[in-house]
Design an enzyme around this catalytic site. Sequence first.
Site, PDB file in Angstrom:
ATOM      1  N   LYS A  37      29.400  51.701  48.969  1.00 37.81           N
ATOM      2  CA  LYS A  37      29.758  50.694  49.971  1.00 37.81           C
ATOM      3  C   LYS A  37      31.122  50.090  49.136  1.00 37.81           C
ATOM      4  O   LYS A  37      31.369  50.023  48.137  1.00 37.81           O
ATOM      5  CB  LYS A  37      28.918  49.556  50.293  1.00 37.81           C
ATOM      6  N   TYR A 258      54.541  30.960  33.295  1.00 35.74           N
ATOM      7  CA  TYR A 258      54.543  29.972  34.547  1.00 35.74           C
ATOM      8  C   TYR A 258      53.871  28.677  34.087  1.00 35.74           C
ATOM      9  O   TYR A 258      52.746  28.733  33.534  1.00 35.74           O
ATOM     10  CB  TYR A 258      53.973  30.465  35.675  1.00 35.74           C
TER      11      TYR A 258
END
Length: 361
Positions: A37, A258
């Site tokens: 899956k 950042y």
Amino acid sequence: MANIVTATVTIDASALAHNIAQVKQCAPHSKIVTVLKANGYGHGIERIAKMLPEQADMIGVARACEAIQLREAGIKQPILLMEGFFTEQDLAHVVTYDLHTAISTPEQLEMLLSANLSQAINVWLKVDTGMHRLGIDATNFDAAFTQLQQSNNVADDIVVMTHFASADIASGASAQAQLQQFEHLVEGKQTALSLANSAAVVAWPQAHQDWVRPGVMLYGVNPMTTEKSLSPTLRPVMTLQASLISKRLISAGETVGYGDTWTAKQDTYIGVVAVGYGDGYPRHAESGTPVLINDRIVPLVGRVSMDMITIDLGPDSSDNVGDIVTLWGNGLPIEDVAECASTIAYELLCNIASRVKVIER
């Protein structure tokens, strides 16, 4: 100019075969539902299906669209819809594409019993023994089982299954209680049984029964939360790598990335790697998350960017632009990366982006 490789995953068929062999060694008397899956846990559902060795007796998927994709790709093995069907069209697909299906809710049971099918289908009746997610309530189990036995829409060989909530704790009272309730419910019933996910394959041999349903361990991830040494030796099927694209010396006290979240404590070389959250690398990975380059572990530093990460190569680095960096896989367990990102290995595997190049070997 160095040869630069952007984010690339290598899918190792021999590792997949090795891991399935480990399942078989743990549960030698059980048949195997290989769970594919979520796009084969991010590895590519068609790719993994075509790599499966003979020990894979059946394929397990969550939804009808996944099963149809496999059938249309030429996959002939039995396929189980582990969540079952949700619409009349899905139920028709069970017949058309020759699928096995779970029955996990009263609505699914009623839809099947009232349907006008052209042929009987293979049913796996799921009973809730404590997960409290999907599964027929234990008080209604006997009635549901009898109704399925008597229905012309159902093939003779019904499989009864359940799902553990905490099989990854080898001494857990929860799994023991579920196992005992399941054994009580099926006592005297002449039918095939299935309980074991990856963790139960490893830690609960009494739960192996007729069918085991390994998922994450197929891909080389240790399924155990505690007592990890119980797990057999597994090999990562996926290795995520990219090149070092820049290297620069920074001084003590300078920041990287950042938000100025990381500050160098000494003069050191900072490397930039061509991978980021746009490729599926976890954005919330903390400074200190391990990265492998030239056979040594170095730390991620600063925030993960969309297309790049920065790593501390150390003051004595001899690494060069173009060197290959491993983000997880061979030499670096994905579980270690996931822990530093406050998530689980499953999520990292499933989040690999479509732009990432895939190499099969």
